[in-house]
Motif scaffolding. Structure first.
Motif, mmCIF file in Angstrom:
data_model
loop_
_atom_site.group_PDB
_atom_site.id
_atom_site.type_symbol
_atom_site.label_atom_id
_atom_site.label_comp_id
_atom_site.label_asym_id
_atom_site.label_seq_id
_atom_site.Cartn_x
_atom_site.Cartn_y
_atom_site.Cartn_z
ATOM 1 N N ILE A 121 29.236 11.595 27.071
ATOM 2 C CA ILE A 121 28.410 11.864 25.896
ATOM 3 C C ILE A 121 28.451 13.356 25.556
ATOM 4 O O ILE A 121 28.170 14.205 26.410
ATOM 5 C CB ILE A 121 26.946 11.447 26.148
ATOM 6 N N ALA A 122 28.799 13.665 24.327
ATOM 7 C CA ALA A 122 28.761 15.051 23.843
ATOM 8 C C ALA A 122 27.493 15.265 23.022
ATOM 9 O O ALA A 122 26.948 14.325 22.438
ATOM 10 C CB ALA A 122 29.994 15.349 22.991
ATOM 11 N N LEU A 123 27.036 16.505 22.988
ATOM 12 C CA LEU A 123 25.861 16.872 22.186
ATOM 13 C C LEU A 123 26.249 17.951 21.189
ATOM 14 O O LEU A 123 26.816 18.979 21.563
ATOM 15 C CB LEU A 123 24.739 17.402 23.078
ATOM 16 N N VAL A 124 25.924 17.716 19.906
ATOM 17 C CA VAL A 124 25.998 18.783 18.905
ATOM 18 C C VAL A 124 24.583 19.343 18.811
ATOM 19 O O VAL A 124 23.681 18.703 18.264
ATOM 20 C CB VAL A 124 26.488 18.267 17.542
ATOM 21 N N SER A 125 24.377 20.515 19.370
ATOM 22 C CA SER A 125 23.040 21.086 19.515
ATOM 23 C C SER A 125 22.633 21.848 18.258
ATOM 24 O O SER A 125 23.403 21.963 17.293
ATOM 25 C CB SER A 125 23.010 22.028 20.712
ATOM 26 N N GLY A 126 21.420 22.412 18.298
ATOM 27 C CA GLY A 126 20.999 23.327 17.253
ATOM 28 C C GLY A 126 21.568 24.709 17.513
ATOM 29 O O GLY A 126 22.197 24.964 18.544
ATOM 30 N N PRO A 127 21.365 25.648 16.579
ATOM 31 C CA PRO A 127 21.881 27.009 16.780
ATOM 32 C C PRO A 127 21.237 27.688 17.976
ATOM 33 O O PRO A 127 20.045 27.488 18.254
ATOM 34 C CB PRO A 127 21.527 27.720 15.470
ATOM 35 N N VAL A 132 21.338 16.703 16.799
ATOM 36 C CA VAL A 132 19.918 17.030 16.678
ATOM 37 C C VAL A 132 19.432 16.991 15.234
ATOM 38 O O VAL A 132 18.323 17.439 14.949
ATOM 39 C CB VAL A 132 19.614 18.406 17.303
ATOM 40 N N SER A 133 20.244 16.468 14.337
ATOM 41 C CA SER A 133 19.784 16.249 12.958
ATOM 42 C C SER A 133 20.635 15.175 12.310
ATOM 43 O O SER A 133 21.821 15.014 12.642
ATOM 44 C CB SER A 133 19.844 17.542 12.132
#
Length: 320
Positions: free
Chosen positions: A180-186, A242-243
Protein backbone atom coordinates in the motif's frame (compact mmCIF):
# COMPACT_ATOMS: atom_id res chain seq x y z
CA UNK A 1 -41.58 35.00 23.35
CA UNK A 2 -41.76 35.24 19.53
CA UNK A 3 -43.82 32.60 17.76
CA UNK A 4 -42.20 29.22 17.34
CA UNK A 5 -39.88 29.75 20.32
CA UNK A 6 -37.35 31.77 18.28
CA UNK A 7 -34.79 33.71 20.24
CA UNK A 8 -35.91 37.36 20.50
CA UNK A 9 -33.67 39.81 18.69
CA UNK A 10 -33.02 43.52 19.02
CA UNK A 11 -35.75 44.38 16.51
CA UNK A 12 -38.33 42.51 18.60
CA UNK A 13 -37.30 44.43 21.70
CA UNK A 14 -37.56 47.74 19.84
CA UNK A 15 -41.05 46.89 18.56
CA UNK A 16 -42.24 45.89 22.03
CA UNK A 17 -40.82 49.09 23.54
CA UNK A 18 -42.18 51.34 20.79
CA UNK A 19 -38.76 52.80 19.96
CA UNK A 20 -36.34 52.60 17.06
CA UNK A 21 -33.81 49.80 16.79
CA UNK A 22 -31.04 52.39 17.16
CA UNK A 23 -32.52 53.60 20.45
CA UNK A 24 -32.91 50.05 21.73
CA UNK A 25 -29.30 49.34 20.80
CA UNK A 26 -28.05 52.41 22.67
CA UNK A 27 -29.99 51.47 25.79
CA UNK A 28 -28.94 47.81 25.81
CA UNK A 29 -25.30 48.55 25.01
CA UNK A 30 -25.10 51.41 27.48
CA UNK A 31 -23.61 53.64 24.79
CA UNK A 32 -25.26 56.82 23.54
CA UNK A 33 -28.17 59.05 24.60
CA UNK A 34 -31.75 57.93 25.33
CA UNK A 35 -34.55 59.41 27.41
CA UNK A 36 -35.48 57.96 30.77
CA UNK A 37 -38.83 56.84 29.36
CA UNK A 38 -37.13 55.07 26.45
CA UNK A 39 -34.63 53.38 28.75
CA UNK A 40 -37.40 52.10 30.99
CA UNK A 41 -39.47 50.88 28.02
CA UNK A 42 -36.54 49.07 26.40
CA UNK A 43 -35.40 47.39 29.59
CA UNK A 44 -38.95 46.30 30.39
CA UNK A 45 -39.43 44.91 26.85
CA UNK A 46 -36.12 43.05 27.02
CA UNK A 47 -37.09 41.48 30.34
CA UNK A 48 -40.57 40.50 29.10
CA UNK A 49 -39.14 38.90 25.95
CA UNK A 50 -36.21 37.25 27.69
CA UNK A 51 -33.76 39.04 25.43
CA UNK A 52 -30.08 38.27 26.07
CA UNK A 53 -27.49 40.22 24.05
CA UNK A 54 -25.34 37.91 21.96
CA UNK A 55 -21.56 38.14 22.54
CA UNK A 56 -21.12 39.19 18.90
CA UNK A 57 -23.74 41.93 19.28
CA UNK A 58 -21.79 43.27 22.22
CA UNK A 59 -18.64 43.29 20.11
CA UNK A 60 -20.41 45.29 17.44
CA UNK A 61 -21.73 47.73 20.01
CA UNK A 62 -18.18 48.29 21.20
CA UNK A 63 -17.02 48.89 17.64
CA UNK A 64 -14.71 45.88 17.70
CA UNK A 65 -15.17 44.69 14.14
CA UNK A 66 -17.83 43.70 11.66
CA UNK A 67 -16.31 40.65 9.98
CA UNK A 68 -14.45 37.42 10.52
CA UNK A 69 -11.35 36.88 8.46
CA UNK A 70 -10.79 33.32 7.26
CA UNK A 71 -7.04 33.29 6.63
CA UNK A 72 -5.65 30.23 4.84
CA UNK A 73 -1.89 29.71 4.92
CA UNK A 74 -0.69 27.89 1.81
CA UNK A 75 1.96 27.89 -0.90
CA UNK A 76 -0.64 27.94 -3.67
CA UNK A 77 -1.96 31.34 -4.75
CA UNK A 78 -5.20 29.72 -5.88
CA UNK A 79 -5.98 28.10 -2.53
CA UNK A 80 -8.97 30.42 -1.98
CA UNK A 81 -10.74 28.56 -4.82
CA UNK A 82 -10.17 25.14 -3.26
CA UNK A 83 -13.50 23.33 -2.63
CA UNK A 84 -12.61 22.72 1.03
CA UNK A 85 -11.89 26.42 1.57
CA UNK A 86 -15.07 27.60 -0.14
CA UNK A 87 -17.17 25.09 1.83
CA UNK A 88 -15.64 26.25 5.11
CA UNK A 89 -16.07 29.93 4.28
CA UNK A 90 -19.72 29.43 3.34
CA UNK A 91 -20.36 27.57 6.60
CA UNK A 92 -18.77 30.38 8.62
CA UNK A 93 -20.86 32.96 6.78
CA UNK A 94 -24.03 31.06 7.61
CA UNK A 95 -23.00 30.78 11.27
CA UNK A 96 -22.36 34.50 11.81
CA UNK A 97 -24.92 36.02 9.45
CA UNK A 98 -27.65 36.17 12.14
CA UNK A 99 -25.30 38.41 14.13
CA UNK A 100 -24.75 40.77 11.18
CA UNK A 101 -21.13 39.74 10.78
CA UNK A 102 -19.56 39.05 7.42
CA UNK A 103 -16.77 36.69 6.40
CA UNK A 104 -13.82 37.56 4.20
CA UNK A 105 -11.25 35.17 2.79
CA UNK A 106 -7.52 35.71 2.42
CA UNK A 107 -4.49 33.61 1.54
CA UNK A 108 -1.44 33.91 3.77
CA UNK A 109 2.08 32.92 2.67
CA UNK A 110 3.93 30.32 4.71
CA UNK A 111 5.96 33.14 6.27
CA UNK A 112 2.85 34.85 7.62
CA UNK A 113 4.15 36.96 10.51
CA UNK A 114 4.09 40.31 8.70
CA UNK A 115 0.62 39.68 7.28
CA UNK A 116 -0.72 38.80 10.72
CA UNK A 117 0.65 42.04 12.16
CA UNK A 118 -1.28 43.95 9.50
CA UNK A 119 -4.43 41.95 10.24
CA UNK A 120 -4.09 42.64 13.96
CA UNK A 121 -4.17 46.39 13.28
CA UNK A 122 -7.33 46.23 11.13
CA UNK A 123 -10.21 47.49 13.30
CA UNK A 124 -12.82 46.10 10.92
CA UNK A 125 -11.85 42.52 11.80
CA UNK A 126 -13.71 41.10 14.79
CA UNK A 127 -11.94 37.75 14.79
CA UNK A 128 -9.68 35.50 12.73
CA UNK A 129 -9.93 31.83 11.82
CA UNK A 130 -6.64 30.33 10.66
CA UNK A 131 -6.23 27.25 8.49
CA UNK A 132 -3.02 25.70 7.21
CA UNK A 133 -1.15 26.95 10.28
CA UNK A 134 1.41 25.27 12.50
CA UNK A 135 1.81 25.34 16.28
CA UNK A 136 4.64 27.85 16.11
CA UNK A 137 2.41 30.32 14.27
CA UNK A 138 -0.33 29.97 16.89
CA UNK A 139 2.12 30.36 19.75
CA UNK A 140 3.57 33.59 18.32
CA UNK A 141 0.44 35.46 17.27
CA UNK A 142 0.59 39.26 17.45
CA UNK A 143 -0.75 40.54 20.76
CA UNK A 144 -3.69 42.16 18.98
CA UNK A 145 -4.97 38.78 17.75
CA UNK A 146 -4.76 36.86 21.00
CA UNK A 147 -8.17 36.01 22.40
CA UNK A 148 -9.89 36.50 19.05
CA UNK A 149 -8.22 33.86 16.88
CA UNK A 150 -9.22 30.23 16.43
CA UNK A 151 -7.74 27.50 14.27
CA UNK A 152 -8.92 24.78 11.95
CA UNK A 153 -6.43 21.93 12.12
CA UNK A 154 -3.78 21.06 14.67
CA UNK A 155 -4.54 22.80 17.96
CA UNK A 156 -8.06 23.80 16.95
CA UNK A 157 -11.29 22.42 15.51
CA UNK A 158 -10.32 19.45 13.39
CA UNK A 159 -11.44 16.17 11.89
CA UNK A 160 -10.15 12.86 13.22
CA UNK A 161 -8.36 12.14 9.96
CA UNK A 162 -6.22 9.47 11.59
CA UNK A 163 -9.37 7.50 12.43
CA UNK A 164 -10.99 7.92 9.02
CA UNK A 165 -7.89 7.16 6.96
CA UNK A 166 -6.80 4.51 9.44
CA UNK A 167 -10.10 2.69 8.91
CA UNK A 168 -9.58 2.79 5.15
CA UNK A 169 -6.03 1.46 5.50
CA UNK A 170 -7.25 -1.40 7.69
CA UNK A 171 -9.92 -2.19 5.09
CA UNK A 172 -7.26 -2.34 2.39
CA UNK A 173 -5.18 -4.68 4.54
CA UNK A 174 -8.16 -6.83 5.51
CA UNK A 175 -9.06 -7.30 1.84
CA UNK A 176 -5.60 -8.62 1.02
CA UNK A 177 -3.63 -5.54 -0.03
CA UNK A 178 -0.04 -5.83 1.13
CA UNK A 179 1.84 -3.19 -0.87
CA UNK A 180 0.00 0.00 0.00
CA UNK A 181 1.34 3.42 -0.99
CA UNK A 182 0.25 6.70 0.60
CA UNK A 183 -0.02 10.06 -1.15
CA UNK A 184 0.35 12.28 1.91
CA UNK A 185 -0.31 15.95 2.54
CA UNK A 186 2.44 18.56 2.14
CA UNK A 187 5.28 18.20 4.63
CA UNK A 188 5.05 21.82 5.83
CA UNK A 189 1.43 21.37 6.99
CA UNK A 190 1.07 20.19 10.59
CA UNK A 191 -2.28 18.51 9.88
CA UNK A 192 -0.53 16.16 7.42
CA UNK A 193 1.02 14.39 10.39
CA UNK A 194 -2.04 12.50 11.63
CA UNK A 195 -2.73 10.50 8.42
CA UNK A 196 0.97 9.77 8.04
CA UNK A 197 1.11 8.44 11.60
CA UNK A 198 -1.91 6.20 10.92
CA UNK A 199 -0.18 4.83 7.83
CA UNK A 200 3.12 4.30 9.65
CA UNK A 201 1.39 2.47 12.51
CA UNK A 202 -0.38 0.09 10.12
CA UNK A 203 2.64 -0.68 7.97
CA UNK A 204 4.88 -1.28 10.98
CA UNK A 205 2.34 -3.41 12.83
CA UNK A 206 1.61 -5.52 9.73
CA UNK A 207 5.21 -5.68 8.55
CA UNK A 208 4.39 -3.93 5.27
CA UNK A 209 6.78 -1.81 3.17
CA UNK A 210 6.47 1.97 3.56
CA UNK A 211 5.77 3.82 0.31
CA UNK A 212 5.02 7.54 0.76
CA UNK A 213 4.80 10.26 -1.88
CA UNK A 214 4.10 13.86 -0.83
CA UNK A 215 0.98 15.47 -2.27
CA UNK A 216 -0.74 18.85 -2.00
CA UNK A 217 -4.48 18.03 -2.06
CA UNK A 218 -4.78 18.65 -5.82
CA UNK A 219 -5.73 16.33 -8.67
CA UNK A 220 -2.64 17.43 -10.61
CA UNK A 221 -0.32 16.25 -7.86
CA UNK A 222 -2.35 13.07 -7.46
CA UNK A 223 -1.89 12.20 -11.11
CA UNK A 224 1.85 12.83 -10.84
CA UNK A 225 1.97 10.78 -7.64
CA UNK A 226 0.39 7.81 -9.42
CA UNK A 227 3.13 7.95 -12.04
CA UNK A 228 5.77 8.12 -9.31
CA UNK A 229 4.30 5.14 -7.44
CA UNK A 230 4.18 3.01 -10.59
CA UNK A 231 7.78 3.90 -11.44
CA UNK A 232 9.23 3.36 -7.96
CA UNK A 233 7.08 0.44 -6.81
CA UNK A 234 5.43 -1.28 -9.82
CA UNK A 235 4.05 -4.07 -7.61
CA UNK A 236 1.88 -1.65 -5.56
CA UNK A 237 -1.63 -3.00 -5.04
CA UNK A 238 -3.28 -0.05 -3.28
CA UNK A 239 -2.89 3.75 -3.12
CA UNK A 240 -4.39 5.64 -0.20
CA UNK A 241 -4.62 9.44 -0.36
CA UNK A 242 -5.50 12.22 2.07
CA UNK A 243 -8.00 14.04 -0.15
CA UNK A 244 -10.61 13.14 -2.74
CA UNK A 245 -9.13 15.61 -5.23
CA UNK A 246 -5.80 13.82 -4.97
CA UNK A 247 -7.53 10.45 -5.34
CA UNK A 248 -9.27 11.61 -8.53
CA UNK A 249 -5.86 12.54 -9.90
CA UNK A 250 -4.50 9.12 -8.93
CA UNK A 251 -7.40 7.45 -10.75
CA UNK A 252 -6.64 9.49 -13.87
CA UNK A 253 -2.97 8.57 -13.69
CA UNK A 254 -3.73 4.88 -13.27
CA UNK A 255 -6.25 4.92 -16.12
CA UNK A 256 -3.68 6.50 -18.43
CA UNK A 257 -1.26 3.68 -17.55
CA UNK A 258 -3.87 0.99 -18.27
CA UNK A 259 -4.20 0.00 -14.60
CA UNK A 260 -7.55 -1.50 -13.56
CA UNK A 261 -9.13 -0.17 -10.37
CA UNK A 262 -9.65 -1.93 -8.03
CA UNK A 263 -8.63 -5.19 -9.72
CA UNK A 264 -4.96 -4.21 -10.08
CA UNK A 265 -4.72 -1.32 -7.62
CA UNK A 266 -7.29 -0.15 -5.09
CA UNK A 267 -7.64 3.59 -4.41
CA UNK A 268 -9.04 5.52 -1.44
CA UNK A 269 -9.59 9.22 -0.79
CA UNK A 270 -10.65 11.43 2.09
CA UNK A 271 -13.39 14.13 2.37
CA UNK A 272 -16.41 12.41 0.75
CA UNK A 273 -17.14 15.36 -1.53
CA UNK A 274 -20.37 14.96 -3.57
CA UNK A 275 -18.54 14.38 -6.85
CA UNK A 276 -16.91 11.15 -5.71
CA UNK A 277 -20.19 9.37 -4.95
CA UNK A 278 -20.76 9.18 -8.71
CA UNK A 279 -19.64 6.24 -10.84
CA UNK A 280 -17.20 4.55 -10.44
CA UNK A 281 -17.59 5.60 -6.80
CA UNK A 282 -14.51 6.45 -4.79
CA UNK A 283 -14.00 4.72 -1.45
CA UNK A 284 -13.32 7.53 1.01
CA UNK A 285 -13.98 8.80 4.52
CA UNK A 286 -16.25 11.57 5.72
CA UNK A 287 -15.02 15.05 6.64
CA UNK A 288 -17.59 17.27 8.44
CA UNK A 289 -16.21 20.53 7.04
CA UNK A 290 -19.24 22.67 7.85
CA UNK A 291 -19.56 21.82 11.59
CA UNK A 292 -15.80 22.24 12.00
CA UNK A 293 -15.79 25.65 10.31
CA UNK A 294 -18.76 26.84 12.33
CA UNK A 295 -17.18 25.69 15.59
CA UNK A 296 -13.98 27.55 14.69
CA UNK A 297 -15.88 30.75 13.87
CA UNK A 298 -17.74 30.62 17.18
CA UNK A 299 -14.51 29.92 19.09
CA UNK A 300 -12.82 32.92 17.46
CA UNK A 301 -15.69 35.06 18.74
CA UNK A 302 -15.31 33.82 22.29
CA UNK A 303 -17.35 30.63 22.51
CA UNK A 304 -15.71 27.56 24.07
CA UNK A 305 -13.51 25.70 21.62
CA UNK A 306 -14.54 22.09 20.83
CA UNK A 307 -12.81 19.66 23.16
CA UNK A 308 -12.73 16.74 20.76
CA UNK A 309 -11.94 15.84 17.19
CA UNK A 310 -14.90 15.66 14.83
CA UNK A 311 -15.47 12.03 13.78
CA UNK A 312 -14.68 10.58 10.37
CA UNK A 313 -16.07 7.28 9.11
CA UNK A 314 -15.18 5.20 6.05
CA UNK A 315 -17.51 5.16 3.03
CA UNK A 316 -16.72 2.08 0.96
CA UNK A 317 -17.60 2.17 -2.71
CA UNK A 318 -16.22 0.71 -5.93
CA UNK A 319 -12.52 1.64 -5.89
CA UNK A 320 -11.50 -0.39 -2.82
Amino acid sequence: MPRGGATPDLAAVARRAGVSAATASRVLSGRGPASTASRDAVRRAAAELGYVPHPVARRLARGSGTRILFAVRDRRTGIVHDPYVTRAAAAMAAAVDPDSLGVTLRRLPLAASAALETIAADRSIAAVVLAGHDRDLLEHLPAGLRGRTAAIGTGGADVDSAAGIGALLRHLHDTGRRRIALVSGPRWLAASGAPLRAYTELTRAAGLPSRVVAGDFTAERGRAAAVTVLRRWPDTDAIATVSDATAVGVLLGLAAAGIRVPLDIAVTGFDDIPLVSAYPGLSTATHPVEPIAQAAARAALGAPAPDRLFPSRPVLRATA
